[in-house]
Design a protein around this motif. Structure first.
Motif, PDB file in Angstrom:
ATOM      1  N   LYS A 274       0.828  -1.208   0.000  1.00  0.00           N
ATOM      2  CA  LYS A 274       0.000   0.000   0.000  1.00  0.00           C
ATOM      3  C   LYS A 274       0.861   1.256   0.000  1.00  0.00           C
ATOM      4  O   LYS A 274       0.588   2.208  -0.728  1.00  0.00           O
ATOM      5  CB  LYS A 274      -0.941   0.014   1.191  1.00  0.00           C
ATOM      6  CG  LYS A 274      -1.875   1.223   1.201  1.00  0.00           C
ATOM      7  CD  LYS A 274      -2.737   1.243   2.439  1.00  0.00           C
ATOM      8  CE  LYS A 274      -3.670   2.420   2.504  1.00  0.00           C
ATOM      9  NZ  LYS A 274      -3.145   3.699   2.120  1.00  0.00           N
TER      10      LYS A 274
ATOM     11  N   ALA B  32       2.291   1.703  -3.462  1.00  0.00           N
ATOM     12  CA  ALA B  32       1.265   2.174  -4.397  1.00  0.00           C
ATOM     13  C   ALA B  32       0.942   3.644  -4.156  1.00  0.00           C
ATOM     14  O   ALA B  32       0.798   4.426  -5.109  1.00  0.00           O
ATOM     15  CB  ALA B  32       0.002   1.334  -4.267  1.00  0.00           C
ATOM     16  N   ASP B  33       0.835   4.052  -2.894  1.00  0.00           N
ATOM     17  CA  ASP B  33       0.572   5.460  -2.572  1.00  0.00           C
ATOM     18  C   ASP B  33       1.713   6.345  -3.059  1.00  0.00           C
ATOM     19  O   ASP B  33       1.491   7.434  -3.588  1.00  0.00           O
ATOM     20  CB  ASP B  33       0.382   5.645  -1.064  1.00  0.00           C
ATOM     21  CG  ASP B  33      -0.914   5.052  -0.558  1.00  0.00           C
ATOM     22  OD1 ASP B  33      -1.775   4.693  -1.397  1.00  0.00           O
ATOM     23  OD2 ASP B  33      -1.062   4.933   0.680  1.00  0.00           O
ATOM     24  N   TYR B  34       2.945   5.879  -2.900  1.00  0.00           N
ATOM     25  CA  TYR B  34       4.102   6.654  -3.341  1.00  0.00           C
ATOM     26  C   TYR B  34       4.102   6.804  -4.859  1.00  0.00           C
ATOM     27  O   TYR B  34       4.341   7.895  -5.387  1.00  0.00           O
ATOM     28  CB  TYR B  34       5.387   5.976  -2.862  1.00  0.00           C
ATOM     29  CG  TYR B  34       6.630   6.641  -3.360  1.00  0.00           C
ATOM     30  CD1 TYR B  34       7.043   7.863  -2.837  1.00  0.00           C
ATOM     31  CD2 TYR B  34       7.400   6.067  -4.368  1.00  0.00           C
ATOM     32  CE1 TYR B  34       8.189   8.483  -3.302  1.00  0.00           C
ATOM     33  CE2 TYR B  34       8.541   6.676  -4.834  1.00  0.00           C
ATOM     34  CZ  TYR B  34       8.938   7.879  -4.296  1.00  0.00           C
ATOM     35  OH  TYR B  34      10.067   8.497  -4.770  1.00  0.00           O
ATOM     36  N   GLU B  35       3.831   5.713  -5.565  1.00  0.00           N
ATOM     37  CA  GLU B  35       3.797   5.775  -7.035  1.00  0.00           C
ATOM     38  C   GLU B  35       2.684   6.695  -7.523  1.00  0.00           C
ATOM     39  O   GLU B  35       2.873   7.467  -8.464  1.00  0.00           O
ATOM     40  CB  GLU B  35       3.638   4.372  -7.625  1.00  0.00           C
ATOM     41  CG  GLU B  35       4.831   3.469  -7.402  1.00  0.00           C
ATOM     42  CD  GLU B  35       6.094   3.984  -8.062  1.00  0.00           C
ATOM     43  OE1 GLU B  35       6.021   4.595  -9.140  1.00  0.00           O
ATOM     44  OE2 GLU B  35       7.173   3.767  -7.482  1.00  0.00           O
ATOM     45  N   ALA B  36       1.523   6.638  -6.873  1.00  0.00           N
ATOM     46  CA  ALA B  36       0.415   7.519  -7.253  1.00  0.00           C
ATOM     47  C   ALA B  36       0.780   8.973  -7.002  1.00  0.00           C
ATOM     48  O   ALA B  36       0.486   9.854  -7.809  1.00  0.00           O
ATOM     49  CB  ALA B  36      -0.846   7.140  -6.486  1.00  0.00           C
ATOM     50  N   MET B  37       1.443   9.237  -5.893  1.00  0.00           N
ATOM     51  CA  MET B  37       1.853  10.605  -5.579  1.00  0.00           C
ATOM     52  C   MET B  37       2.868  11.104  -6.603  1.00  0.00           C
ATOM     53  O   MET B  37       2.804  12.246  -7.046  1.00  0.00           O
ATOM     54  CB  MET B  37       2.449  10.648  -4.164  1.00  0.00           C
ATOM     55  CG  MET B  37       2.767  12.019  -3.655  1.00  0.00           C
ATOM     56  SD  MET B  37       4.485  12.549  -3.557  1.00  0.00           S
ATOM     57  CE  MET B  37       5.448  11.135  -3.307  1.00  0.00           C
ATOM     58  N   LYS B  38       3.799  10.236  -7.005  1.00  0.00           N
ATOM     59  CA  LYS B  38       4.788  10.634  -8.008  1.00  0.00           C
ATOM     60  C   LYS B  38       4.120  10.964  -9.331  1.00  0.00           C
ATOM     61  O   LYS B  38       4.490  11.933  -9.994  1.00  0.00           O
ATOM     62  CB  LYS B  38       5.802   9.510  -8.218  1.00  0.00           C
ATOM     63  CG  LYS B  38       6.988   9.600  -7.325  1.00  0.00           C
ATOM     64  CD  LYS B  38       8.025   8.522  -7.513  1.00  0.00           C
ATOM     65  CE  LYS B  38       8.167   7.931  -8.862  1.00  0.00           C
ATOM     66  NZ  LYS B  38       9.170   6.859  -8.953  1.00  0.00           N
ATOM     67  N   GLN B  39       3.134  10.171  -9.738  1.00  0.00           N
ATOM     68  CA  GLN B  39       2.474  10.403 -11.020  1.00  0.00           C
ATOM     69  C   GLN B  39       1.576  11.628 -10.965  1.00  0.00           C
ATOM     70  O   GLN B  39       1.445  12.340 -11.947  1.00  0.00           O
ATOM     71  CB  GLN B  39       1.678   9.178 -11.436  1.00  0.00           C
ATOM     72  CG  GLN B  39       2.585   8.043 -11.818  1.00  0.00           C
ATOM     73  CD  GLN B  39       1.859   6.954 -12.568  1.00  0.00           C
ATOM     74  OE1 GLN B  39       0.651   7.010 -12.747  1.00  0.00           O
ATOM     75  NE2 GLN B  39       2.600   5.963 -13.020  1.00  0.00           N
ATOM     76  N   ASN B  40       0.948  11.899  -9.839  1.00  0.00           N
ATOM     77  CA  ASN B  40       0.064  13.049  -9.717  1.00  0.00           C
ATOM     78  C   ASN B  40       0.820  14.343  -9.476  1.00  0.00           C
ATOM     79  O   ASN B  40       0.256  15.416  -9.609  1.00  0.00           O
ATOM     80  CB  ASN B  40      -0.931  12.841  -8.572  1.00  0.00           C
ATOM     81  CG  ASN B  40      -1.940  11.775  -8.894  1.00  0.00           C
ATOM     82  OD1 ASN B  40      -2.185  11.477 -10.059  1.00  0.00           O
ATOM     83  ND2 ASN B  40      -2.510  11.188  -7.869  1.00  0.00           N
TER      84      ASN B  40
ATOM     85  N   ARG C  21      -0.847  17.912 -10.998  1.00  0.00           N
ATOM     86  CA  ARG C  21      -1.612  18.680 -10.015  1.00  0.00           C
ATOM     87  C   ARG C  21      -1.751  20.132 -10.454  1.00  0.00           C
ATOM     88  O   ARG C  21      -0.819  20.697 -11.029  1.00  0.00           O
ATOM     89  CB  ARG C  21      -0.867  18.698  -8.682  1.00  0.00           C
ATOM     90  CG  ARG C  21      -1.343  17.721  -7.715  1.00  0.00           C
ATOM     91  CD  ARG C  21      -0.729  17.925  -6.380  1.00  0.00           C
ATOM     92  NE  ARG C  21       0.623  18.475  -6.459  1.00  0.00           N
ATOM     93  CZ  ARG C  21       1.362  18.761  -5.430  1.00  0.00           C
ATOM     94  NH1 ARG C  21       0.917  18.560  -4.239  1.00  0.00           N
ATOM     95  NH2 ARG C  21       2.565  19.257  -5.562  1.00  0.00           N
TER      96      ARG C  21
END
Length: 166
Positions: A114, A117-125, A129
């Motif tokens: 988790k 996954a949160d880190y990867e989502a933050m990197k992509q967003n 933003r």
């Protein structure tokens, strides 16, 4: 220094006592899964782990942080507190350690997945933003307006007595 340390569960606690408590409660497999230290994986025993942790400061700090925040479940501190080593951190008066967090190898793997996954989502967003917290186009600020209109103005003088070019 004693006043600052009296609210830290690590104050006066030996590394051997801490490691014994952790091994008795969690076992070597869970400590290996949670901390990813080789001393917990390959032929884990108390003397070898103590020797490694006494020599390796970063590993000892990792074990101390695990002891504070997973085993004693102390509240997370401020950013300034996290700049300090675990043994130097203090907690407010009246805060007492809670029961240890129940962990399994599977739960640790789920938590790690988790977090990844949160880190990867933050990197992509991060790149997509909105810059100023809204999706609406923003009016050009005064700096940008001044910058764009400054093309017609003469460059400032290089004379140190007259920096404004007048």
């Amino acid at each position: 220094m004693i006043e600052q340390q009296q609210n830290n569960p690590l104050h006066g606690l030996s590394l051997e006592t801490m490691l014994t408590e952790l091994v008795d409660f969690y076992d070597w497999k869970i400590l290996d899964a949670a901390l990813r230290l080789a001393c917990f994986k390959t032929n884990p025993n108390m003397p070898a782990c103590l020797k490694f942790l006494k020599k390796t400061e970063w590993a000892r700090e990792r074990v101390e942080a695990f002891y504070l925040y997973r085993f004693k479940r102390m509240p997370k501190g401020s950013a300034a507190q996290f700049e300090l080593k675990p043994r130097e951190r203090g907690f407010e008066d009246g805060i007492v350690p809670r029961k240890p967090q129940e962990l399994t190898v599977e739960l640790i793997a789920d938590m790690r997945a988790k977090a990844t996954a949160d880190y990867e989502a933050m990197k992509q967003n991060k790149g997509s933003r909105p810059r100023y917290g809204s999706d609406k186009p923003r009016a050009q600020d005064s700096y940008a307006q001044n910058r764009s209109s400054s093309h017609n103005k003469p460059a400032p003088s290089q004379d140190p007595k007259n920096p404004w070019g007048k």
